[in-house]
Design a protein around this motif. Structure first.
Motif, PDB file in Angstrom:
ATOM      1  N   ALA A 249       0.812  -1.220   0.000  1.00 37.77           N
ATOM      2  CA  ALA A 249       0.000   0.000   0.000  1.00 37.77           C
ATOM      3  C   ALA A 249       0.844   1.268   0.000  1.00 37.77           C
ATOM      4  N   GLY A 250       2.164   1.118   0.077  1.00 38.95           N
ATOM      5  CA  GLY A 250       3.038   2.283   0.028  1.00 38.95           C
ATOM      6  C   GLY A 250       3.322   2.909   1.376  1.00 38.95           C
ATOM      7  N   VAL A 251       3.110   2.149   2.457  1.00 36.09           N
ATOM      8  CA  VAL A 251       3.451   2.658   3.793  1.00 36.09           C
ATOM      9  C   VAL A 251       4.973   2.740   3.920  1.00 36.09           C
ATOM     10  N   SER A 252       5.466   3.819   4.493  1.00 39.64           N
ATOM     11  CA  SER A 252       6.918   4.022   4.601  1.00 39.64           C
ATOM     12  C   SER A 252       7.528   3.296   5.793  1.00 39.64           C
ATOM     13  N   ARG A 253       6.750   3.187   6.881  1.00 34.30           N
ATOM     14  CA  ARG A 253       7.290   2.578   8.107  1.00 34.30           C
ATOM     15  C   ARG A 253       6.149   1.909   8.867  1.00 34.30           C
ATOM     16  N   VAL A 254       6.446   0.759   9.427  1.00 36.47           N
ATOM     17  CA  VAL A 254       5.538   0.087  10.362  1.00 36.47           C
ATOM     18  C   VAL A 254       6.282  -0.065  11.678  1.00 36.47           C
ATOM     19  N   VAL A 255       5.600   0.250  12.778  1.00 39.66           N
ATOM     20  CA  VAL A 255       6.206   0.149  14.108  1.00 39.66           C
ATOM     21  C   VAL A 255       5.471  -0.937  14.889  1.00 39.66           C
ATOM     22  N   PHE A 256       6.185  -2.038  15.177  1.00 42.28           N
ATOM     23  CA  PHE A 256       5.619  -3.112  15.994  1.00 42.28           C
ATOM     24  C   PHE A 256       5.572  -2.693  17.456  1.00 42.28           C
ATOM     25  N   GLY A 257       4.521  -3.085  18.141  1.00 44.25           N
ATOM     26  CA  GLY A 257       4.436  -2.859  19.568  1.00 44.25           C
ATOM     27  C   GLY A 257       4.815  -4.110  20.352  1.00 44.25           C
ATOM     28  N   VAL A 258       5.623  -3.936  21.397  1.00 39.56           N
ATOM     29  CA  VAL A 258       5.953  -5.039  22.302  1.00 39.56           C
ATOM     30  C   VAL A 258       5.570  -4.623  23.717  1.00 39.56           C
ATOM     31  N   PRO A 259       5.188  -5.572  24.561  1.00 37.98           N
ATOM     32  CA  PRO A 259       4.732  -5.232  25.919  1.00 37.98           C
ATOM     33  C   PRO A 259       5.902  -4.851  26.817  1.00 37.98           C
ATOM     34  N   PRO A 260       5.634  -4.075  27.873  1.00 40.59           N
ATOM     35  CA  PRO A 260       6.682  -3.694  28.816  1.00 40.59           C
ATOM     36  C   PRO A 260       6.993  -4.845  29.762  1.00 40.59           C
ATOM     37  N   GLU A 261       7.768  -5.785  29.248  1.00 42.33           N
ATOM     38  CA  GLU A 261       8.118  -6.981  30.004  1.00 42.33           C
ATOM     39  C   GLU A 261       9.630  -7.101  30.128  1.00 42.33           C
ATOM     40  N   ALA A 262      10.067  -8.097  30.853  1.00 37.51           N
ATOM     41  CA  ALA A 262      11.491  -8.347  31.039  1.00 37.51           C
ATOM     42  C   ALA A 262      12.118  -8.914  29.759  1.00 37.51           C
ATOM     43  N   ARG A 263      13.461  -9.012  29.775  1.00 31.10           N
ATOM     44  CA  ARG A 263      14.209  -9.474  28.600  1.00 31.10           C
ATOM     45  C   ARG A 263      13.704 -10.811  28.070  1.00 31.10           C
ATOM     46  N   ASP A 264      13.423 -11.745  28.956  1.00 27.01           N
ATOM     47  CA  ASP A 264      13.066 -13.085  28.501  1.00 27.01           C
ATOM     48  C   ASP A 264      11.745 -13.117  27.756  1.00 27.01           C
ATOM     49  N   LYS A 265      10.908 -12.107  27.954  1.00 28.83           N
ATOM     50  CA  LYS A 265       9.639 -12.026  27.221  1.00 28.83           C
ATOM     51  C   LYS A 265       9.778 -11.180  25.953  1.00 28.83           C
ATOM     52  N   VAL A 266      10.595 -10.144  26.008  1.00 28.75           N
ATOM     53  CA  VAL A 266      10.683  -9.191  24.896  1.00 28.75           C
ATOM     54  C   VAL A 266      11.611  -9.676  23.789  1.00 28.75           C
ATOM     55  N   LEU A 267      12.736 -10.271  24.132  1.00 32.24           N
ATOM     56  CA  LEU A 267      13.703 -10.654  23.099  1.00 32.24           C
ATOM     57  C   LEU A 267      13.148 -11.660  22.092  1.00 32.24           C
ATOM     58  N   PRO A 268      12.369 -12.681  22.510  1.00 33.57           N
ATOM     59  CA  PRO A 268      11.763 -13.550  21.498  1.00 33.57           C
ATOM     60  C   PRO A 268      10.827 -12.803  20.540  1.00 33.57           C
ATOM     61  N   LEU A 269      10.156 -11.773  21.044  1.00 39.76           N
ATOM     62  CA  LEU A 269       9.302 -10.973  20.164  1.00 39.76           C
ATOM     63  C   LEU A 269      10.138 -10.174  19.173  1.00 39.76           C
ATOM     64  N   LEU A 270      11.271  -9.643  19.621  1.00 36.81           N
ATOM     65  CA  LEU A 270      12.161  -8.957  18.683  1.00 36.81           C
ATOM     66  C   LEU A 270      12.649  -9.925  17.607  1.00 36.81           C
ATOM     67  N   ASP A 271      12.934 -11.160  18.001  1.00 39.43           N
ATOM     68  CA  ASP A 271      13.361 -12.175  17.020  1.00 39.43           C
ATOM     69  C   ASP A 271      12.237 -12.453  16.019  1.00 39.43           C
ATOM     70  N   LYS A 272      11.027 -12.559  16.523  1.00 37.76           N
ATOM     71  CA  LYS A 272       9.883 -12.814  15.639  1.00 37.76           C
ATOM     72  C   LYS A 272       9.711 -11.685  14.637  1.00 37.76           C
ATOM     73  N   GLY A 273       9.784 -10.451  15.118  1.00 38.00           N
ATOM     74  CA  GLY A 273       9.658  -9.300  14.212  1.00 38.00           C
ATOM     75  C   GLY A 273      10.767  -9.244  13.210  1.00 38.00           C
ATOM     76  N   ALA A 274      11.989  -9.576  13.630  1.00 37.93           N
ATOM     77  CA  ALA A 274      13.118  -9.579  12.700  1.00 37.93           C
ATOM     78  C   ALA A 274      12.937 -10.610  11.602  1.00 37.93           C
ATOM     79  N   ALA A 275      12.380 -11.771  11.966  1.00 36.58           N
ATOM     80  CA  ALA A 275      12.112 -12.796  10.952  1.00 36.58           C
ATOM     81  C   ALA A 275      11.057 -12.312   9.951  1.00 36.58           C
TER      82      ALA A 275
END
Length: 280
Positions: A249-275
């Motif tokens: 659709a021509g969107v320039s940027r998408v910003v994923f939201g992650v919850p305010p959690e500790a490293r063990d919860k957030v880092l897997p989500l960063l990995d998922k988004g990177a994939a």
């Protein structure tokens, strides 16, 4: 299409500087922190996201301090306020904070702004809810004068100051990108009128992608090319198909939201988004 990350930075979440390093290592283009100075307990104003306001709205760190911590441990990731409530901030101080952060980050700051929704919060800052958007525009115009001139002055209906001097000036010229958050049509019109980008919240107020054709028509009517007001869809879930639709659709940027959690919860989500970034 660029991909960013946003999180409410709190004392019980992964620290902002650690989140910034991890996001940069995974190739995210930007990191965004929101703002609320406080939440009055009267809670008269309804939260646009649903019936129950999450606790982290009143727990969140100051975004400029959190982003400064992120700036000193990173080199490439862009750092944004998503969004800064400029209607609750003195424009002279805010101009200095923006310029200082842009300096400390070597020109990586993105100035996401909004008028806000919480009338009681604004009232505690002396801001009138009904005129907040007029105030937001005047404060942004005043800050632009401060960043651009050696001896700025400004005279609006709500913001006024005589000639003065303020340094530092931002690295980015004429100033960091100003990206207006808000829905269609009002937020879109404000973005077109005086900013460098439009940032609707994904899924709030209907189908965000369906808003893009009328937004582009407004751009055309205003005589502004889309390259001057690129679209950032903010705070969306990690969905590969939705990401591809946004790209198409021509969107320039998408910003994923992650919850305010500790490293063990957030880092897997960063990995998922990177994939998802790699597959998009």
């Amino acid at each position: 299409m660029q991909i960013g990350i946003t999180m409410f930075a709190t004392d019980y979440a992964i620290p902002p500087q650690e989140l910034a390093v991890e996001a940069e290592q995974r190739g995210y283009e930007s990191l965004w922190f929101p703002e609320h100075s406080h939440i009055p307990t009267s809670r008269r104003s309804p939260w646009p996201g649903g019936p129950d306001l999450p606790k982290w709205y009143y727990d969140t760190y100051d975004p400029f301090l959190a982003l400064s911590a992120a700036a000193v441990v990173t080199k490439t990731i862009r750092l944004g306020t998503g969004v800064c409530l400029v209607v609750q901030r003195d424009p002279i101080y805010c101009a200095k904070e923006v310029a200082t952060l842009d300096r400390l980050s070597d020109g990586r700051f993105l100035f996401g702004i909004g008028g806000g929704w919480n009338a009681e919060e604004m009232e505690d800052h002396g801001t009138v809810f009904a005129t907040r958007f007029k105030l937001m525009r005047e404060r942004i115009e005043a800050m632009k004068e401060i960043w651009a001139r050696s001896k700025p002055k400004y005279a609006g209906d709500l913001v006024k100051f005589d000639e003065m001097m303020q340094w530092p000036k931002p690295v980015q010229k004429p100033h960091p990108p100003i990206i207006v958050g808000g829905g269609f049509p009002h937020g879109a019109r404000r973005a077109i009128a005086y900013s460098d980008g439009w940032m609707p919240i994904g899924g709030r107020g209907g189908d965000t992608l369906a808003m893009l054709p009328p937004f582009r028509q407004l751009l055309k009517e205003a005589g502004r090319p889309e390259s001057e007001v690129p679209i950032t869809i903010f705070g969306v879930g990690m969905d590969g198909d939705a990401l591809k639709r946004a790209r198409d659709a021509g969107v320039s940027r998408v910003v994923f939201g992650v919850p305010p959690e500790a490293r063990d919860k957030v880092l897997p989500l960063l990995d998922k988004g990177a994939a998802l970034m790699r597959d998009a």
